[in-house]
Design a protein around this motif. Structure first.
Motif, PDB file in Angstrom:
ATOM      1  N   GLN A 108       0.834  -1.207   0.000  1.00 28.86           N
ATOM      2  CA  GLN A 108       0.000   0.000   0.000  1.00 28.86           C
ATOM      3  C   GLN A 108       0.869   1.258   0.000  1.00 28.86           C
ATOM      4  O   GLN A 108       0.597   2.212  -0.748  1.00 28.86           O
ATOM      5  CB  GLN A 108      -0.932   0.011   1.202  1.00 28.86           C
ATOM      6  N   LEU A 109       1.911   1.270   0.834  1.00 30.31           N
ATOM      7  CA  LEU A 109       2.812   2.424   0.884  1.00 30.31           C
ATOM      8  C   LEU A 109       3.517   2.643  -0.456  1.00 30.31           C
ATOM      9  O   LEU A 109       3.593   3.773  -0.948  1.00 30.31           O
ATOM     10  CB  LEU A 109       3.855   2.241   1.989  1.00 30.31           C
ATOM     11  N   LEU A 110       4.022   1.558  -1.048  1.00 31.48           N
ATOM     12  CA  LEU A 110       4.723   1.691  -2.326  1.00 31.48           C
ATOM     13  C   LEU A 110       3.786   2.125  -3.442  1.00 31.48           C
ATOM     14  O   LEU A 110       4.166   2.922  -4.305  1.00 31.48           O
ATOM     15  CB  LEU A 110       5.409   0.374  -2.690  1.00 31.48           C
ATOM     16  N   ASN A 111       2.565   1.625  -3.420  1.00 38.39           N
ATOM     17  CA  ASN A 111       1.568   2.022  -4.417  1.00 38.39           C
ATOM     18  C   ASN A 111       1.281   3.516  -4.302  1.00 38.39           C
ATOM     19  O   ASN A 111       1.215   4.220  -5.319  1.00 38.39           O
ATOM     20  CB  ASN A 111       0.300   1.196  -4.234  1.00 38.39           C
ATOM     21  N   THR A 112       1.138   4.007  -3.095  1.00 38.23           N
ATOM     22  CA  THR A 112       0.910   5.438  -2.874  1.00 38.23           C
ATOM     23  C   THR A 112       2.097   6.255  -3.372  1.00 38.23           C
ATOM     24  O   THR A 112       1.933   7.270  -4.044  1.00 38.23           O
ATOM     25  CB  THR A 112       0.668   5.710  -1.375  1.00 38.23           C
ATOM     26  N   TYR A 113       3.290   5.790  -3.068  1.00 36.63           N
ATOM     27  CA  TYR A 113       4.511   6.466  -3.507  1.00 36.63           C
ATOM     28  C   TYR A 113       4.588   6.511  -5.033  1.00 36.63           C
ATOM     29  O   TYR A 113       4.844   7.559  -5.621  1.00 36.63           O
ATOM     30  CB  TYR A 113       5.731   5.748  -2.930  1.00 36.63           C
ATOM     31  N   ASN A 114       4.359   5.371  -5.674  1.00 33.47           N
ATOM     32  CA  ASN A 114       4.436   5.298  -7.137  1.00 33.47           C
ATOM     33  C   ASN A 114       3.350   6.112  -7.819  1.00 33.47           C
ATOM     34  O   ASN A 114       3.532   6.561  -8.946  1.00 33.47           O
ATOM     35  CB  ASN A 114       4.384   3.845  -7.604  1.00 33.47           C
ATOM     36  N   ALA A 115       2.232   6.316  -7.140  1.00 36.09           N
ATOM     37  CA  ALA A 115       1.144   7.124  -7.688  1.00 36.09           C
ATOM     38  C   ALA A 115       1.416   8.616  -7.505  1.00 36.09           C
ATOM     39  O   ALA A 115       0.645   9.454  -7.973  1.00 36.09           O
ATOM     40  CB  ALA A 115      -0.177   6.744  -7.029  1.00 36.09           C
ATOM     41  N   GLY A 116       2.501   8.948  -6.817  1.00 37.46           N
ATOM     42  CA  GLY A 116       2.858  10.349  -6.613  1.00 37.46           C
ATOM     43  C   GLY A 116       2.054  11.034  -5.528  1.00 37.46           C
ATOM     44  O   GLY A 116       2.050  12.261  -5.439  1.00 37.46           O
ATOM     45  N   LYS A 117       1.399  10.272  -4.690  1.00 37.34           N
ATOM     46  CA  LYS A 117       0.571  10.837  -3.616  1.00 37.34           C
ATOM     47  C   LYS A 117       1.395  10.990  -2.342  1.00 37.34           C
ATOM     48  O   LYS A 117       1.010  10.532  -1.275  1.00 37.34           O
ATOM     49  CB  LYS A 117      -0.646   9.948  -3.377  1.00 37.34           C
ATOM     50  N   VAL A 118       2.521  11.664  -2.464  1.00 35.66           N
ATOM     51  CA  VAL A 118       3.432  11.822  -1.336  1.00 35.66           C
ATOM     52  C   VAL A 118       3.215  13.177  -0.677  1.00 35.66           C
ATOM     53  O   VAL A 118       3.721  14.190  -1.122  1.00 35.66           O
ATOM     54  CB  VAL A 118       4.906  11.618  -1.764  1.00 35.66           C
ATOM     55  N   ASP A 119       2.445  13.148   0.380  1.00 34.89           N
ATOM     56  CA  ASP A 119       2.174  14.351   1.143  1.00 34.89           C
ATOM     57  C   ASP A 119       2.640  14.144   2.582  1.00 34.89           C
ATOM     58  O   ASP A 119       3.288  13.149   2.901  1.00 34.89           O
ATOM     59  CB  ASP A 119       0.681  14.701   1.088  1.00 34.89           C
ATOM     60  N   GLU A 120       2.314  15.078   3.454  1.00 31.47           N
ATOM     61  CA  GLU A 120       2.750  14.986   4.847  1.00 31.47           C
ATOM     62  C   GLU A 120       2.245  13.704   5.511  1.00 31.47           C
ATOM     63  O   GLU A 120       2.971  13.053   6.266  1.00 31.47           O
ATOM     64  CB  GLU A 120       2.249  16.208   5.614  1.00 31.47           C
ATOM     65  N   SER A 121       1.026  13.313   5.212  1.00 35.57           N
ATOM     66  CA  SER A 121       0.452  12.096   5.782  1.00 35.57           C
ATOM     67  C   SER A 121       1.235  10.864   5.333  1.00 35.57           C
ATOM     68  O   SER A 121       1.508   9.960   6.137  1.00 35.57           O
ATOM     69  CB  SER A 121      -1.015  11.964   5.361  1.00 35.57           C
ATOM     70  N   PHE A 122       1.612  10.823   4.071  1.00 38.73           N
ATOM     71  CA  PHE A 122       2.390   9.691   3.559  1.00 38.73           C
ATOM     72  C   PHE A 122       3.712   9.565   4.303  1.00 38.73           C
ATOM     73  O   PHE A 122       4.082   8.487   4.760  1.00 38.73           O
ATOM     74  CB  PHE A 122       2.645   9.840   2.055  1.00 38.73           C
TER      75      PHE A 122
END
Length: 101
Positions: free
Chosen positions: A16-30
């Motif tokens: 889940q973390l890597l998917n979020t990272y690869n989707a470019g959804k890297v914000d403070e929460s991530f």
């Protein structure tokens, strides 16, 4: 060897973390999640920040605890999560090999 983990729960959260990272959804929460103290956060950080080549060794044995607790467990769940992890790592340009025992 940088990290040894129990398995399914850690792999699922890491994917889940890597998917979020690869989707470019890297914000403070991530980044708050990525720098957590749990095994998935540690594995995610290693894979994102330090890893170029990933060798995954996957056991095929079933944890007796799952059997004793009558919990449903299928080796295909672990295999599917490993495949997802491999795909996410390859998206980041990592070289990945997997060996099943």
């Amino acid at each position: 060897m940088d990290l040894v983990t129990e398995g399914v729960l850690t792999l699922n959260r890491t994917v889940q973390l890597l998917n979020t990272y690869n989707a470019g959804k890297v914000d403070e929460s991530f980044f708050s999640q990525l720098y957590g103290k749990d095994g998935a956060a540690k594995l995610g950080r290693i894979l994102i920040e330090e890893c170029n080549h990933l060798n995954i060794f996957v056991g095929k044995a079933i944890n007796e605890t799952y059997q004793a607790a009558a919990l449903p467990f299928d080796l295909s769940i672990r295999q599917r999560l490993v495949e997802q992890l491999v795909n996410e790592c390859k998206k980041m340009g990592k070289t990945v090999t997997v060996k099943y025992y």
